[in-house]
Design an enzyme around this catalytic site. Structure first.
Site, PDB file in Angstrom:
ATOM      1  N   GLY A   1       0.860  -1.195   0.000  1.00 35.76           N
ATOM      2  CA  GLY A   1       0.000   0.000   0.000  1.00 35.76           C
ATOM      3  C   GLY A   1       0.887   1.232   0.000  1.00 35.76           C
ATOM      4  O   GLY A   1       0.533   2.288   0.530  1.00 35.76           O
TER       5      GLY A   1
ATOM      6  N   ALA B   1       1.853   3.368  -2.195  1.00 36.27           N
ATOM      7  CA  ALA B   1       1.597   4.593  -2.954  1.00 36.27           C
ATOM      8  C   ALA B   1       0.511   5.450  -2.310  1.00 36.27           C
ATOM      9  O   ALA B   1       0.133   6.494  -2.839  1.00 36.27           O
ATOM     10  CB  ALA B   1       1.198   4.232  -4.385  1.00 36.27           C
ATOM     11  N   GLY B   2       0.003   5.033  -1.160  1.00 39.25           N
ATOM     12  CA  GLY B   2      -1.118   5.740  -0.539  1.00 39.25           C
ATOM     13  C   GLY B   2      -0.691   6.893   0.345  1.00 39.25           C
ATOM     14  O   GLY B   2       0.487   7.254   0.435  1.00 39.25           O
TER      15      GLY B   2
ATOM     16  N   GLY C   1       1.318   5.269   2.878  1.00 38.28           N
ATOM     17  CA  GLY C   1       2.378   4.512   2.226  1.00 38.28           C
ATOM     18  C   GLY C   1       3.529   5.381   1.746  1.00 38.28           C
ATOM     19  O   GLY C   1       4.703   5.024   1.923  1.00 38.28           O
TER      20      GLY C   1
ATOM     21  N   ARG D   1     -14.333   3.505  12.032  1.00 38.00           N
ATOM     22  CA  ARG D   1     -13.332   2.602  11.445  1.00 38.00           C
ATOM     23  C   ARG D   1     -13.997   1.279  11.057  1.00 38.00           C
ATOM     24  O   ARG D   1     -13.620   0.655  10.060  1.00 38.00           O
ATOM     25  CB  ARG D   1     -12.189   2.371  12.429  1.00 38.00           C
ATOM     26  CG  ARG D   1     -11.309   3.622  12.643  1.00 38.00           C
ATOM     27  CD  ARG D   1     -10.240   3.320  13.657  1.00 38.00           C
ATOM     28  NE  ARG D   1      -9.386   4.432  13.998  1.00 38.00           N
ATOM     29  CZ  ARG D   1      -9.692   5.380  14.871  1.00 38.00           C
ATOM     30  NH1 ARG D   1     -10.870   5.393  15.457  1.00 38.00           N
ATOM     31  NH2 ARG D   1      -8.838   6.345  15.159  1.00 38.00           N
TER      32      ARG D   1
ATOM     33  N   ASN E   1     -11.712  -3.366   3.607  1.00 40.14           N
ATOM     34  CA  ASN E   1     -10.336  -3.632   4.051  1.00 40.14           C
ATOM     35  C   ASN E   1     -10.098  -5.069   4.533  1.00 40.14           C
ATOM     36  O   ASN E   1      -8.983  -5.561   4.464  1.00 40.14           O
ATOM     37  CB  ASN E   1      -9.938  -2.633   5.136  1.00 40.14           C
ATOM     38  CG  ASN E   1      -9.788  -1.222   4.568  1.00 40.14           C
ATOM     39  OD1 ASN E   1      -9.811  -1.051   3.352  1.00 40.14           O
ATOM     40  ND2 ASN E   1      -9.635  -0.233   5.422  1.00 40.14           N
TER      41      ASN E   1
ATOM     42  N   ASP F   1      -1.757   6.243  18.684  1.00 43.35           N
ATOM     43  CA  ASP F   1      -2.473   6.613  19.915  1.00 43.35           C
ATOM     44  C   ASP F   1      -1.482   7.049  21.000  1.00 43.35           C
ATOM     45  O   ASP F   1      -1.758   7.959  21.787  1.00 43.35           O
ATOM     46  CB  ASP F   1      -3.318   5.429  20.410  1.00 43.35           C
ATOM     47  CG  ASP F   1      -4.309   4.972  19.356  1.00 43.35           C
ATOM     48  OD1 ASP F   1      -4.910   5.842  18.699  1.00 43.35           O
ATOM     49  OD2 ASP F   1      -4.465   3.758  19.167  1.00 43.35           O
TER      50      ASP F   1
ATOM     51  N   ARG G   1      -0.046  10.502  19.906  1.00 49.88           N
ATOM     52  CA  ARG G   1      -1.036  11.549  20.199  1.00 49.88           C
ATOM     53  C   ARG G   1      -1.083  11.839  21.693  1.00 49.88           C
ATOM     54  O   ARG G   1      -1.179  13.007  22.106  1.00 49.88           O
ATOM     55  CB  ARG G   1      -2.432  11.117  19.743  1.00 49.88           C
ATOM     56  CG  ARG G   1      -2.630  11.169  18.265  1.00 49.88           C
ATOM     57  CD  ARG G   1      -4.090  10.863  17.880  1.00 49.88           C
ATOM     58  NE  ARG G   1      -4.249  11.008  16.454  1.00 49.88           N
ATOM     59  CZ  ARG G   1      -4.808  10.108  15.653  1.00 49.88           C
ATOM     60  NH1 ARG G   1      -5.301   8.989  16.162  1.00 49.88           N
ATOM     61  NH2 ARG G   1      -4.897  10.336  14.353  1.00 49.88           N
TER      62      ARG G   1
ATOM     63  N   HIS H   1      -7.850  -0.053  18.779  1.00 44.24           N
ATOM     64  CA  HIS H   1      -7.584   1.192  18.052  1.00 44.24           C
ATOM     65  C   HIS H   1      -8.869   1.715  17.405  1.00 44.24           C
ATOM     66  O   HIS H   1      -9.006   1.735  16.189  1.00 44.24           O
ATOM     67  CB  HIS H   1      -6.476   0.979  17.003  1.00 44.24           C
ATOM     68  CG  HIS H   1      -6.215   2.213  16.198  1.00 44.24           C
ATOM     69  ND1 HIS H   1      -5.663   3.351  16.748  1.00 44.24           N
ATOM     70  CD2 HIS H   1      -6.473   2.515  14.909  1.00 44.24           C
ATOM     71  CE1 HIS H   1      -5.587   4.283  15.825  1.00 44.24           C
ATOM     72  NE2 HIS H   1      -6.084   3.803  14.689  1.00 44.24           N
TER      73      HIS H   1
ATOM     74  N   MET I   1       0.619   9.250  11.090  1.00 46.32           N
ATOM     75  CA  MET I   1       0.598   7.776  11.078  1.00 46.32           C
ATOM     76  C   MET I   1       1.893   7.227  10.500  1.00 46.32           C
ATOM     77  O   MET I   1       2.429   6.231  10.987  1.00 46.32           O
ATOM     78  CB  MET I   1      -0.607   7.276  10.266  1.00 46.32           C
ATOM     79  CG  MET I   1      -0.700   5.765  10.216  1.00 46.32           C
ATOM     80  SD  MET I   1      -0.817   5.025  11.865  1.00 46.32           S
ATOM     81  CE  MET I   1       0.549   3.886  11.836  1.00 46.32           C
TER      82      MET I   1
HETATM   83  N1  LIG Z   1      -3.493   2.076  12.562  1.00 42.27           N
HETATM   84  C1  LIG Z   1      -3.646   3.385  12.573  1.00 42.27           C
HETATM   85  O1  LIG Z   1      -3.369   4.054  13.583  1.00 42.27           O
HETATM   86  C2  LIG Z   1      -4.117   4.098  11.350  1.00 42.27           C
HETATM   87  C3  LIG Z   1      -4.659   3.398  10.309  1.00 42.27           C
HETATM   88  N2  LIG Z   1      -5.083   4.036   9.169  1.00 42.27           N
HETATM   89  C4  LIG Z   1      -5.635   3.208   8.099  1.00 42.27           C
HETATM   90  O2  LIG Z   1      -4.636   2.995   7.100  1.00 42.27           O
HETATM   91  C5  LIG Z   1      -5.281   2.665   5.855  1.00 42.27           C
HETATM   92  C6  LIG Z   1      -4.663   3.440   4.712  1.00 42.27           C
HETATM   93  O3  LIG Z   1      -4.910   4.817   4.853  1.00 42.27           O
HETATM   94  P1  LIG Z   1      -4.368   5.861   3.741  1.00 42.27           P
HETATM   95  O4  LIG Z   1      -2.957   5.563   3.397  1.00 42.27           O
HETATM   96  O5  LIG Z   1      -4.747   7.195   4.202  1.00 42.27           O
HETATM   97  O6  LIG Z   1      -5.284   5.440   2.494  1.00 42.27           O
HETATM   98  P2  LIG Z   1      -5.032   5.743   0.954  1.00 42.27           P
HETATM   99  O7  LIG Z   1      -6.286   5.467   0.223  1.00 42.27           O
HETATM  100  O8  LIG Z   1      -4.385   7.068   0.771  1.00 42.27           O
HETATM  101  O9  LIG Z   1      -3.934   4.648   0.562  1.00 42.27           O
HETATM  102  C7  LIG Z   1      -4.207   3.298   0.572  1.00 42.27           C
HETATM  103  C8  LIG Z   1      -3.356   2.616  -0.472  1.00 42.27           C
HETATM  104  O10 LIG Z   1      -3.655   1.228  -0.439  1.00 42.27           O
HETATM  105  C9  LIG Z   1      -3.614   0.785  -1.765  1.00 42.27           C
HETATM  106  N3  LIG Z   1      -4.330  -0.480  -1.900  1.00 42.27           N
HETATM  107  C10 LIG Z   1      -5.668  -0.721  -1.973  1.00 42.27           C
HETATM  108  N4  LIG Z   1      -5.888  -2.026  -2.139  1.00 42.27           N
HETATM  109  C11 LIG Z   1      -4.672  -2.626  -2.161  1.00 42.27           C
HETATM  110  C12 LIG Z   1      -4.248  -3.952  -2.314  1.00 42.27           C
HETATM  111  N5  LIG Z   1      -5.114  -4.950  -2.473  1.00 42.27           N
HETATM  112  N6  LIG Z   1      -2.921  -4.190  -2.294  1.00 42.27           N
HETATM  113  C13 LIG Z   1      -2.048  -3.195  -2.107  1.00 42.27           C
HETATM  114  N7  LIG Z   1      -2.379  -1.917  -1.968  1.00 42.27           N
HETATM  115  C14 LIG Z   1      -3.688  -1.647  -2.006  1.00 42.27           C
HETATM  116  C15 LIG Z   1      -4.265   1.894  -2.580  1.00 42.27           C
HETATM  117  O11 LIG Z   1      -3.928   1.781  -3.952  1.00 42.27           O
HETATM  118  C16 LIG Z   1      -3.637   3.106  -1.909  1.00 42.27           C
HETATM  119  O12 LIG Z   1      -2.438   3.493  -2.541  1.00 42.27           O
HETATM  120  C17 LIG Z   1      -6.774   2.951   6.087  1.00 42.27           C
HETATM  121  O13 LIG Z   1      -7.448   1.750   6.329  1.00 42.27           O
HETATM  122  C18 LIG Z   1      -6.784   3.823   7.335  1.00 42.27           C
HETATM  123  O14 LIG Z   1      -7.981   3.748   8.036  1.00 42.27           O
HETATM  124  C19 LIG Z   1      -4.959   5.379   9.037  1.00 42.27           C
HETATM  125  C20 LIG Z   1      -4.396   6.135  10.042  1.00 42.27           C
HETATM  126  C21 LIG Z   1      -3.993   5.560  11.302  1.00 42.27           C
HETATM  127  O1  LIG Z   2      -9.170   7.909  12.252  1.00 40.84           O
HETATM  128  C1  LIG Z   2      -8.928   7.115  11.333  1.00 40.84           C
HETATM  129  O2  LIG Z   2      -9.773   6.573  10.637  1.00 40.84           O
HETATM  130  C2  LIG Z   2      -7.494   6.795  11.072  1.00 40.84           C
HETATM  131  C3  LIG Z   2      -6.887   6.310  12.318  1.00 40.84           C
HETATM  132  O3  LIG Z   2      -6.971   5.140  12.653  1.00 40.84           O
HETATM  133  C4  LIG Z   2      -6.327   7.312  13.214  1.00 40.84           C
HETATM  134  O4  LIG Z   2      -6.069   8.457  12.812  1.00 40.84           O
HETATM  135  O5  LIG Z   2      -6.126   6.971  14.387  1.00 40.84           O
END
Ligand SMILES: NC(=O)C1=CN([C@@H]2O[C@H](COP(=O)(O)OP(=O)(O)OC[C@H]3O[C@@H](n4cnc5c(N)ncnc54)[C@H](O)[C@@H]3O)[C@@H](O)[C@H]2O)C=CC1
Ligand SMILES: O=C([O-])CC(=O)C(=O)O
Length: 326
Positions: free
Chosen positions: A8, A10-11, A14, A87, A94, A150, A153, A177, A228
């Site tokens: 992931g 390129a996200g 990522g 979430r 997801n 967390d 923050r 989370h 993140m």
């Molecule tokens: N654990 C935590 O504390 C946090 C978790 N997150 C989660 O992280 C995830 C990603 O968030 P963002 O990067 O902002 O999203 P985003 O949409 O910007 O990037 C996600 C990337 O995943 C890629 N992707 C989708 N399906 C895929 C697959 N099958 N194989 C490989 N890559 C794939 C997409 O092409 C995209 O580049 C979300 O589920 C978000 O809720 C976000 C912030 C904090």
């Molecule tokens: O809030 C969200 O969906 C992303 C996340 O997990 C965080 O920022 O803690």
């Protein structure tokens, strides 16, 4: 040699996490995988003058090649929230993404540490565990739900109201989370920093719903990405430190069977009947190596734990059923 893959890459998370991992001079190989835009991100990051070798992989046909030989796999693949969503609303998309990526991990690098960022972490980590179990390669010491944001923050939000509090000091955050499953342990800090009950309540709420602040501010353009990426890169650095024999610990959402002290520690605070829970984890060369010294929950936090257990139980059940019933 330290080989790390980002799935992931390129996200929103990522890209900056790939940047931060490229800056980590302990990493020797950095493999970036996504289903779109990956060659551009990889070419860009690869020009940074650190020693690690960057390779990019795009699309399911290149996933296994990306994963071969990897020791740490970081998974931020999946969709982020929009305002008004929880979430858990991300589960339908997801869950399948994480299942398929972890299936490839099971086949290509079953001994890798798996660091799951994709939400809902409370469910995606049990999904990963079930997939690895199905493949007969599950080692509960090696699968982590990344809850470091967390903790990050918590340190920063306390600093906002007590400038004397050092931002680099870690705060214990347990539970899960999402919203009220996130439990910052503030009781002993409250005494030290002279925090009023109102201040502790407000801080707890802000830490639990910190993600919502970013979702709201981004107004439909996603959720936390930069903070993140920082948190995820910190988690990976701690894991690398542990692998290399240096002391390291991080709070993380883990399988309570990962170490006898994990289940004991959880039971001690009233957490029973759950397979997963976030605890302050002592990390070692094989991953979870025990529970790190931490602040103990007070009476108010004990109440929060009770609520969290109910929610996490149903999140785990959803994740487990997703893999076992398909
Ligand atoms: N654990 C935590 O504390 C946090 C978790 N997150 C989660 O992280 C995830 C990603 O968030 P963002 O990067 O902002 O999203 P985003 O949409 O910007 O990037 C996600 C990337 O995943 C890629 N992707 C989708 N399906 C895929 C697959 N099958 N194989 C490989 N890559 C794939 C997409 O092409 C995209 O580049 C979300 O589920 C978000 O809720 C976000 C912030 C904090
Ligand atoms: O809030 C969200 O969906 C992303 C996340 O997990 C965080 O920022 O803690």
């Amino acid at each position: 040699m330290v080989a790390v893959a980002v799935l992931g890459a390129a996200g929103g998370i990522g890209q900056p996490i790939s940047l931060l991992l490229k800056l980590n001079t302990e990493i020797t190989k950095l493999h970036l995988y996504d289903i779109v835009r990956c060659p551009g991100v990889g070419a860009d990051v690869s020009h940074i003058n650190t020693d690690s070798e960057v390779k990019t992989f795009q699309g399911a046909t290149q996933l296994k090649e990306c994963l071969e030989g990897m020791q740490i796999v970081v998974i931020p693949a999946g969709v982020p929230r929009k305002p008004g969503m929880t979430r858990d609303d991300l589960f339908n998309i997801n869950a399948g993404i994480v299942r398929d990526l972890v299936q490839a991990v099971a086949e290509a690098c079953p001994k890798a540490f798996v660091c799951i960022i994709s939400n809902p972490v409370n469910s995606t980590v049990p999904i990963a565990a079930e997939v690895l179990k199905k493949n007969g390669v599950y080692d509960p010491r090696r699968v982590f739900g990344v809850t470091t944001l967390d903790v990050v923050r918590s340190s920063r939000f306390i600093r906002d109201i007590r400038p004397e509090f050092s931002c680099s000091r870690s705060v214990t955050v347990i539970g899960g989370h999402s919203g009220n499953t996130i439990i910052p342990i503030l009781s002993s800090l409250a005494a030290e920093l002279n925090l009023s009950t109102e201040e502790v309540d407000a801080l707890t709420h802000r830490i639990q719903f910190g993600g919502d602040e970013v979702v709201k501010a981004k107004n439909g353009e996603g959720s936390a990405t930069l903070s993140m990426a920082y948190a995820g890169s910190r988690f990976v650095s701690s894991l690398i430190a542990a692998v290399k024999g240096r002391p390291a610990s991080e709070c993380s959402y883990i399988d309570l069977d990962a170490h006898p002290s994990a289940a004991e520690s959880a039971a001690h605070i009233g957490v029973t009947g759950l397979s997963h829970f976030s605890l302050p984890v002592a990390l070692g060369p094989d991953g979870v190596d025990g529970i790190a010294p931490h602040d103990k929950p007070g009476a108010r936090e004990a109440e929060l734990i009770k609520e969290a257990v109910v929610a996490i139980k149903s999140n785990i059940a959803a994740g487990t059923a997703f893999v076992l019933n398909k």
